[in-house]
Design a protein around this motif. Structure first.
Motif, PDB file in Angstrom:
ATOM      1  N   SER A   1      40.737  16.789  37.576  1.00  0.00           N
ATOM      2  CA  SER A   1      39.662  16.093  36.726  1.00  0.00           C
ATOM      3  C   SER A   1      38.328  16.054  37.668  1.00  0.00           C
ATOM      4  O   SER A   1      37.209  16.362  37.328  1.00  0.00           O
ATOM      5  CB  SER A   1      39.930  14.703  36.578  1.00  0.00           C
ATOM      6  N   GLN A   2      38.540  15.618  38.796  1.00  0.00           N
ATOM      7  CA  GLN A   2      37.485  15.482  39.850  1.00  0.00           C
ATOM      8  C   GLN A   2      36.897  17.004  40.213  1.00  0.00           C
ATOM      9  O   GLN A   2      35.735  17.033  40.200  1.00  0.00           O
ATOM     10  CB  GLN A   2      37.882  14.822  41.161  1.00  0.00           C
ATOM     11  N   PHE A   3      37.843  17.782  40.474  1.00  0.00           N
ATOM     12  CA  PHE A   3      37.416  19.237  40.864  1.00  0.00           C
ATOM     13  C   PHE A   3      36.517  19.923  39.592  1.00  0.00           C
ATOM     14  O   PHE A   3      35.587  20.298  39.779  1.00  0.00           O
ATOM     15  CB  PHE A   3      38.535  20.386  40.702  1.00  0.00           C
ATOM     16  N   LYS A   4      36.944  19.559  38.265  1.00  0.00           N
ATOM     17  CA  LYS A   4      36.087  20.361  36.972  1.00  0.00           C
ATOM     18  C   LYS A   4      34.829  19.607  37.025  1.00  0.00           C
ATOM     19  O   LYS A   4      33.847  20.292  36.658  1.00  0.00           O
ATOM     20  CB  LYS A   4      36.963  20.075  35.853  1.00  0.00           C
ATOM     21  N   ARG A   5      34.796  18.067  37.123  1.00  0.00           N
ATOM     22  CA  ARG A   5      33.282  17.568  36.962  1.00  0.00           C
ATOM     23  C   ARG A   5      32.532  17.980  38.161  1.00  0.00           C
ATOM     24  O   ARG A   5      31.262  18.193  38.073  1.00  0.00           O
ATOM     25  CB  ARG A   5      33.751  15.891  37.351  1.00  0.00           C
ATOM     26  N   SER A   6      32.739  17.997  39.497  1.00  0.00           N
ATOM     27  CA  SER A   6      32.263  18.375  40.548  1.00  0.00           C
ATOM     28  C   SER A   6      31.587  19.699  40.271  1.00  0.00           C
ATOM     29  O   SER A   6      30.648  20.187  40.720  1.00  0.00           O
ATOM     30  CB  SER A   6      33.112  18.291  41.876  1.00  0.00           C
ATOM     31  N   TYR A   7      32.646  20.672  39.881  1.00  0.00           N
ATOM     32  CA  TYR A   7      32.086  22.272  39.610  1.00  0.00           C
ATOM     33  C   TYR A   7      30.903  22.088  38.691  1.00  0.00           C
ATOM     34  O   TYR A   7      30.096  23.090  38.693  1.00  0.00           O
ATOM     35  CB  TYR A   7      33.420  22.920  39.278  1.00  0.00           C
ATOM     36  N   GLU A   8      31.239  21.329  37.340  1.00  0.00           N
ATOM     37  CA  GLU A   8      30.181  21.470  36.562  1.00  0.00           C
ATOM     38  C   GLU A   8      29.097  20.826  36.990  1.00  0.00           C
ATOM     39  O   GLU A   8      27.838  21.463  36.800  1.00  0.00           O
ATOM     40  CB  GLU A   8      30.442  20.497  35.233  1.00  0.00           C
ATOM     41  N   LEU A   9      29.014  19.970  37.845  1.00  0.00           N
ATOM     42  CA  LEU A   9      27.540  19.465  38.550  1.00  0.00           C
ATOM     43  C   LEU A   9      26.955  20.426  39.532  1.00  0.00           C
ATOM     44  O   LEU A   9      25.802  20.451  39.395  1.00  0.00           O
ATOM     45  CB  LEU A   9      27.926  18.007  39.035  1.00  0.00           C
ATOM     46  N   MET A  10      27.932  21.067  40.235  1.00  0.00           N
ATOM     47  CA  MET A  10      27.341  22.102  40.852  1.00  0.00           C
ATOM     48  C   MET A  10      26.466  23.042  40.151  1.00  0.00           C
ATOM     49  O   MET A  10      25.534  23.552  40.563  1.00  0.00           O
ATOM     50  CB  MET A  10      28.385  22.984  41.798  1.00  0.00           C
ATOM     51  N   GLU A  11      27.322  23.691  39.223  1.00  0.00           N
ATOM     52  CA  GLU A  11      26.422  24.593  38.242  1.00  0.00           C
ATOM     53  C   GLU A  11      25.151  24.050  37.667  1.00  0.00           C
ATOM     54  O   GLU A  11      24.195  24.940  37.580  1.00  0.00           O
ATOM     55  CB  GLU A  11      27.515  25.045  36.827  1.00  0.00           C
ATOM     56  N   ARG A  12      24.925  22.938  37.316  1.00  0.00           N
ATOM     57  CA  ARG A  12      23.903  22.369  36.982  1.00  0.00           C
ATOM     58  C   ARG A  12      22.679  21.828  37.961  1.00  0.00           C
ATOM     59  O   ARG A  12      21.682  21.940  37.462  1.00  0.00           O
ATOM     60  CB  ARG A  12      24.361  21.213  35.777  1.00  0.00           C
ATOM     61  N   ILE A  13      23.171  21.252  38.961  1.00  0.00           N
ATOM     62  CA  ILE A  13      22.471  20.901  39.890  1.00  0.00           C
ATOM     63  C   ILE A  13      21.987  21.599  41.248  1.00  0.00           C
ATOM     64  O   ILE A  13      20.793  21.871  41.396  1.00  0.00           O
ATOM     65  CB  ILE A  13      22.891  19.495  40.329  1.00  0.00           C
ATOM     66  N   LEU A  14      22.896  22.289  41.617  1.00  0.00           N
ATOM     67  CA  LEU A  14      22.744  22.976  43.153  1.00  0.00           C
ATOM     68  C   LEU A  14      21.625  23.680  43.191  1.00  0.00           C
ATOM     69  O   LEU A  14      21.676  24.740  42.437  1.00  0.00           O
ATOM     70  CB  LEU A  14      24.190  23.360  43.702  1.00  0.00           C
ATOM     71  N   LYS A  15      20.886  23.648  44.077  1.00  0.00           N
ATOM     72  CA  LYS A  15      19.930  24.777  44.479  1.00  0.00           C
ATOM     73  C   LYS A  15      19.977  24.956  46.072  1.00  0.00           C
ATOM     74  O   LYS A  15      20.112  24.041  46.724  1.00  0.00           O
ATOM     75  CB  LYS A  15      18.580  24.128  44.196  1.00  0.00           C
ATOM     76  N   VAL A  16      19.778  26.183  46.659  1.00  0.00           N
ATOM     77  CA  VAL A  16      20.009  26.619  47.972  1.00  0.00           C
ATOM     78  C   VAL A  16      18.958  27.369  48.387  1.00  0.00           C
ATOM     79  O   VAL A  16      18.240  28.385  47.765  1.00  0.00           O
ATOM     80  CB  VAL A  16      21.306  27.569  48.019  1.00  0.00           C
TER      81      VAL A  16
END
Length: 473
Positions: free
Chosen positions: A125-140
């Motif tokens: 559950s935490q992995f899926k939520r973290s992955y979804e937020l990475m897709e929406r938020i993360l900028k490098v």
């Protein structure tokens, strides 16, 4: 005659008045059903219904027009309303990280997801939520500084290809890479530990100092030229290095070693360089044909795996000589343990075929704790047996390695066959199934897909940064 005409005119006026009244009533009715319209419709339905049945017959079911509540029933009280996501692009980078940290900690349970096999994860559950937020938020932000080939030149073949494939795919990414450094959550140092070694190491010198000094001077140059390093002393910067010497190239710069996120194949927790919980253990992948990285992927079913355990490779380091002493030279037909695979053996079955025909693939450390055989075992659907004390396994922040691998302490090598035979067939079948399901998370693709190796590496780096951001009270 006049009286007749007057009567006709009066009748016509009465008709016009009735028509006007009808039109007025029609246009003045509300658009939504009301008590009046419902009653009127019911009367119409009764008027147009057939005559009542014989008293001996059962009455027909009553008819009524549906009310708005019946047309659109409200959601059940147990259903949670869809949460509205904030505008991440409007948030300051650190605020977005804090928001993500809270969301991951409060992740709702995953009921069923065909893309994620729950037993593979410590907390799916935490992995899926973290992955979804990475897709929406993360900028490098990727630094453009640095001379080639040490920087910006990814190696795409051999056993150190992980650092090259990651560099290549991140540079090509439109989702994660940002040109405006002020919007970045992470900063990438795009160097290759393999090319650094090839460019600066003097053969047989056993001196790695020139490599670490070169990287130290590069970081000092970035800190003098840009404001980003100095804001966090490198805590939001990361590097990806797969050569055995990757950790040692960071030792000449204190903040680079202590603060930055290091994604390393040589993830040895005993040397004080790799920091568990902050740094990322990177899978070491052997890519033989860069244009077809998935060429040999696949294996045989359990029923056709006749060999209990297999290993073949160079005999170096502290573990492999012990392994060969106890199980080598063909003393045991169940334990196919060799140095280099003999020609008489390889003519009947080559290295890859051996892995595809074995239940367990032995992955002993060499000079360092990491081994490309772990990923090779996953590629060929063979349960890996990891023999390397102090090795932090790849993605151990999210993956449950007990579900699909066996970890054997170096001191237990003499009991290796007994340990493997002690695993029941039922347990092995479950592990083999997990290996097949896990495989997708360790594959490189020319164009990345969800949950593949590129995204798993990036996710672990993202999660490390999220976990270490401080929450405001």
């Amino acid at each position: 005659m006049i009286s007749v005409s007057c009567c006709r005119v009066a009748a016509l006026a009465s008709l016009l008045a009735a028509a006007a009244a009808t039109a007025f009533l029609t246009f003045s009715l509300p658009s939504s059903p009301s008590v009046f319209t419902m009653k009127y419709a019911k009367e119409l339905s009764v008027a147009s219904s057939p005559p009542p049945p014989h008293p001996a017959s059962p009455p027909p079911p009553s008819l009524s027009l549906p009310t708005p509540a019946k047309l659109a029933p409200p959601p059940p009280s147990s259903a949670r309303p869809r949460k509205r996501e904030p505008s991440y692009w409007r948030m300051a980078p650190d605020d977005a990280l804090r928001y993500a940290k809270k969301e991951i900690m409060a992740a709702e349970p995953v009921v069923d997801d065909p893309d994620l096999h729950a037993p593979l994860f410590k907390n799916v559950s935490q992995f899926k939520r973290s992955y979804e937020l990475m897709e929406r938020i993360l900028k490098v932000y990727i630094y453009q500084d640095g001379r080639r080939p040490i920087f910006h030149t990814p190696p795409l073949s051999g056993i150190y290809a992980s650092e090259g494939w990651f560099m290549k795919l991140l540079k090509e990414s439109r989702r994660f890479v940002v040109a405006d450094a002020a919007r970045a959550h992470l900063f990438y140092l795009p160097y290759s530990s393999q090319h650094l070694r090839l460019s600066l190491y003097v053969p047989e010198s056993h001196n790695l100092r020139p490599l670490s000094v070169y990287l130290r001077n590069f970081v000092k140059g970035l800190a003098a030229k840009y404001p980003f390093w100095n804001r966090t002393r490198g805590a939001d910067h990361f590097l990806v290095a797969c050569h055995d010497w990757g950790p040692y190239t960071t030792t000449a710069h204190r903040d680079l070693r202590k603060n930055s996120i290091k994604a390393l194949c040589n993830a040895d927790s005993s040397e004080g360089i790799f920091v568990p919980g902050k740094d990322v253990s990177l899978p070491e992948t052997t890519i033989r044909t860069p244009k077809r990285p998935l060429r040999y992927v696949g294996g045989l079913p359990v029923s056709r795996r006749r060999i209990l355990a297999f290993f073949a490779g160079n005999v170096h380091g502290r573990v492999r000589p012990i392994l060969l002493r106890h199980w080598g030279d063909g003393h045991d037909d169940d334990m196919r343990v060799y140095a280099l695979l003999p020609g008489r053996v390889s003519r009947r079955m080559n290295y890859i075929q051996h892995m595809k025909n074995s239940r367990f693939c032995l992955c002993p450390m060499g000079y360092e704790v990491n081994s490309p055989r772990i990923v090779e075992a996953l590629y060929y659907e063979c349960v890996p047996v990891i023999i390397a004390d102090n090795f932090v396994l790849p993605f151990s922040d999210v993956l449950d390695w007990t579900a699909f691998s066996v970890v054997v302490a170096e001191k237990d090598i003499p009991d290796l066959k007994k340990i493997l035979q002690g695993i029941s067939l039922r347990r092995y079948v479950a592990m083999h199934d997990c290996v097949k399901r896990l495989q997708r998370h360790f594959l490189w693709h020319e164009r990345p897909i969800r949950y593949d190796l590129f995204h798993m590496i990036l996710h672990s780096i993202w999660l490390s940064r999220v976990n270490h951001v401080e929450l405001h009270e």
